[in-house]
Every structure is written in structure tokens, then in C-alpha cells.
Design an enzyme around this catalytic site. Structure first.
Site, PDB file in Angstrom:
ATOM      1  N   GLU A 137       0.824  -1.223   0.000  1.00 13.12           N
ATOM      2  CA  GLU A 137       0.000   0.000   0.000  1.00 13.12           C
ATOM      3  C   GLU A 137       0.853   1.266   0.000  1.00 13.12           C
ATOM      4  OE1 GLU A 137      -1.547  -1.265   3.977  1.00 13.12           O
ATOM      5  OE2 GLU A 137      -1.598   0.876   4.365  1.00 13.12           O
TER       6      GLU A 137
ATOM      7  N   ASP B 121      -2.452  -0.963  -4.721  1.00 13.66           N
ATOM      8  CA  ASP B 121      -3.734  -0.281  -4.557  1.00 13.66           C
ATOM      9  C   ASP B 121      -3.916   0.591  -5.801  1.00 13.66           C
ATOM     10  OD1 ASP B 121      -5.754   1.571  -3.909  1.00 13.66           O
ATOM     11  OD2 ASP B 121      -5.239   1.565  -1.779  1.00 13.66           O
TER      12      ASP B 121
ATOM     13  N   HIS C 248      -5.053  -3.580  -1.591  1.00 16.45           N
ATOM     14  CA  HIS C 248      -5.282  -2.712  -0.429  1.00 16.45           C
ATOM     15  C   HIS C 248      -6.335  -1.685  -0.832  1.00 16.45           C
ATOM     16  CE1 HIS C 248      -4.537   1.224   1.568  1.00 16.45           C
ATOM     17  NE2 HIS C 248      -4.570   0.461   2.644  1.00 16.45           N
TER      18      HIS C 248
HETATM   19 MG    MG Z   1      -2.112  -2.206   5.691  1.00 12.51          MG
END
Ligand code: MG
Length: 380
Positions: free
Chosen positions: A264, A287, A314
Site C-alpha cells: 500500500e 492499490d 489494499h
Molecule cells: Mg495495511
């Protein structure tokens, strides 16, 4: 791109179109209750930046990115002031070209930072146009065998005690989850171990349990904690230490039995390349909101495939569900604690530990204007 091979001829056959207009919106969306983790403090709202692109072909695409409560205004500005004038008129069918030019044009000030979030929103909007032009939902553009993927509840729960954690797990199991991830990073290791024990007690022995320190540990503490909870059958230990300390991850992996995960906080594809090389990770967690959208996510997915690693996600589960359903090496979808999907017309459906991607043509994320508009702070 490997995961587009099945439809590459259809994608190549799409007609070129100029990017005609772009509208940008900035929202602050309140959370139902405060959420706490070890590195970002207390969250009371999240920021959502929505980008609406219209092509000269008449198709509108909607993309977005989000943050945990800071930086959103800067992302909005980068899109509206710097990227928009650069990409208007470009061929929106050639997403790779637009993506590369955005990376290059603002590299000096933005490399891997707020620029990555801004590029993500535009990239997702262009993918929305691509999928709509093919009259297919994203998961079918990626040739998914079905719209289902394994998922888990990603809690932001560091403020909760043992009883409250157990109630939270029960609530999510009643909603169809079978796997959960809890935060660690309290004052001392004993407290963190107690949290894990409390959750394992109600989750049962067979369901997956993950832990996430949000890079709050030292290498030594991570090793000690990991060895203290190995008996609880932890599926992965996420971000034990700073995402910059690639070699520390490898040292932790060497000294412990629990597989490691991160992603992330890696906002460039090149960072994932180096993490794969130096960190001995088992799971990658890109992400779409900060890795350059769907284009960036798929580039990381290819790296994971080559390295024999599982690709997880994420945040923004309402979008990632379509990607993980399609990727043959997907791990588990994080159902994040920021409920962006509750502001769309298709909140995520979960049943028996599986999440299901929506059938709408496009990327599958259609915002519910009536729910979202009260939170609009700025637009251009
Ligand atoms: Mg995390």
C-alpha cells in the site's frame, strides 16, 4: 500486457478518440465511527477525488482515488491544474501512452507521491471508457472465469480491546466474511499478542487471520512478535517495518515463519520490482488508487506472476474485486474499512468468504450522486 491477451485484438480494434473534457470533484466523506492504526492516528473521514472524462467518441468514464484524510486537496489540484491541460486532446484509447506521458511530465515534482494518486484517478476513468466501449464489465475484459474472489475484512481497529475485537469479528462473520486482518502496534508486544489470541478464539482454527503493523515496528520487535504469535497460524504479517527498508523485510522473513506482505505504500511499479528482489515477500498488495490506477496494478500483477507471488489488494474493494476475480494468481481481496462502496449503486456483495464483482459495463464503480453530493467540497 499479459492479462489482456485474451481480448488484445478487441482492444486494439477500438477506435482512437481525443480526450475532450475532464471534470474533477473533491469530497470529504465522514466515517460512521473513528478508526485507528499505528501510524496514521485516528481517522474520522476519508477523502475521495473523482475524475470524469468525456471522450470525443461520446463515452464518459469515471475514475477516482482516495486518501485517509490528508493530501486530497493537493491531488485534486494536480489533476485539475497540471494533468488536465496536458492530456486534453490526447488519444484516450491508448491508455499506456497517456499513463507514460503523465508519469514523465510531472516526474520531477511528483515521482511516486501525490502524482501517483492523481494519475490513478485519470487512468481508472480511461479504463472505464475502454470497458464501456467494449460493452463489458472490467472482470470480463480481463477474461475472468467468474466474478468471484476470496476476500477478508481489513479492520482499522487498534483502538479496540479484546471484547470489542471479538464483537467486531462476530459482526463481520455474520455479514459473510470468513477471514479478518487486525492491526498491531500497541505499547508492548504482550498487548499485540493478546489481540491476536482474542480474535483467533472467535474466528475458529480454520479461518484466515492476518496482522498489520502499519510499519510501526523495528526489525527486532517484528521478529519477536512474529515468533510470539506463530502458534496462532497467521496467514501474513503486513508492513512490519518501514516500506523503505527492503532488506529488513528479508531479515524478518529469514528469522520467522509468518509470510510477509506489503504494497500500500509502494507507489511506483519500480518500487515493487525492488521489493520483490530484496524483501522476500509472499504477497504483494498494490492499490489502484496510488499505483497509477488499473494500468499500474496490472503491471505489478505481471511482476508478481513472474516471481511466483500472490497478488492481493489494499483499499478500494469495489474496484479491486473485478481485478482479483480475473487474476489467476490472486490471493485475497481486502474489504477495507473505508466504505467507498456504500456511496456507489452496487455496494460489495459478500457471501461465504467470497466477494462478487458487479456486472455493469465499465470498471463497475458507479457513484450514487444522492449519497455522495452532500460531501462535495470542491469541483472544477
Ligand atoms: Mg495495511
Amino acid at each position: 500486457m499479459k492479462f489482456l491477451d485474451a481480448r488484445s485484438s478487441e482492444i486494439e480494434a477500438l477506435e482512437a478518440f481525443g480526450i475532450k473534457s475532464m471534470a474533477v470533484e473533491y469530497y470529504q466523506v465522514p466515517l460512521a465511527e473513528p478508526l485507528v492504526d499505528a501510524s496514521h492516528g485516528t481517522h474520522t473521514f476519508f477523502e475521495l477525488i473523482v475524475c470524469r472524462i468525456t471522450g470525443e467518441n461520446g463515452v464518459e468514464g469515471v475514475g477516482y482515488t482516495y486518501t485517509g484524510g490528508s493530501g486530497g486537496h493537493a491531488i485534486y489540484s494536480v489533476i485539475a491544474d497540471d494533468l488536465k491541460p496536458r492530456i486534453l486532446g490526447k488519444n484516450g484509447a491508448d491508455i499506456e501512452d497517456v499513463w507514460q506521458s503523465m508519469q514523465k511530465d510531472l516526474h520531477y515534482v511528483g515521482r511516486g507521491g501525490i502524482l501517483s494518486f492523481a494519475i490513478s484517478a485519470i487512468d481508472i476513468a480511461l479504463w472505464d471508457i475502454r470497458c464501456k466501449s467494449l460493452n463489458l464489465p472490467l472482470w470480463q475484459v480481463l477474461n475472468a472465469p467468474s466474478n468471484a474472489t476470496a476476500c477478508y475484512a481489513g479492520f482499522i481497529d487498534l483502538h479496540l480491546g479484546g471484547d470489542e475485537l471479538q464483537q467486531l469479528v462476530k459482526k463481520h462473520m455474520a455479514m459473510g466474511q470468513t477471514a479478518v486482518k487486525t492491526k498491531v502496534g500497541r505499547e508492548n508486544i504482550a498487548e499485540d499478542v493478546e489481540r491476536v489470541a482474542a480474535i483467533r478464539e472467535v474466528l475458529g482454527d480454520d479461518n484466515a487471520l492476518m496482522v498489520d503493523a502499519n510499519w510501526s515496528y523495528t526489525k527486532e520487535r517484528a521478529i519477536e512478535f512474529s515468533n510470539s504469535v506463530s502458534k496462532y497460524n497467521i496467514s501474513w504479517f503486513e508492513e512490519p517495518v518501514s516500506p523503505d527498508e527492503f532488506e529488513d523485510y528479508a531479515a524478518i522473513a529469514e528469522a520467522t515463519d509468518i509470510p510477509l506482505a506489503m504494497g500500500e505504500n509502494l507507489h511506483l511499479v519500480e518500487e515493487f520490482e525492488r521489493a520483490i528482489k530484496y524483501s522476500d515477500l509472499a504477497y504483494l498488495q498494490p492499490d489502484c488508487s496510488n499505483i497509477g490506477g488499473i494500468t499500474g496494478f496490472l503491471k505489478v500483477a505481471e511482476l508478481a506472476d513472474k516471481a511466483g507471488l500472490k497478488i492481493c489488494s489494499h483499499g478500494m474493494h469495489e474496484l479491486h474485486v473485478s481485478l482479483l476475480a480475473a487474476l489467476p494468481h490472486s490471493g485475497m481481496l481486502e474489504v477495507h474499512s473505508f466504505p467507498i462502496d456504500q456511496y456507489t449503486i452496487s455496494p460489495l456483495k459478500i457471501r461465504d468468504g467470497q466477494a462478487f464483482a458487479p456486472d455493469h459495463n465499465g470498471v463497475g464503480v458507479i457513484f450514487d450522486e444522492a449519497k455522495l453530493s452532500p460531501h462535495l467540497k470542491m469541483q472544477s
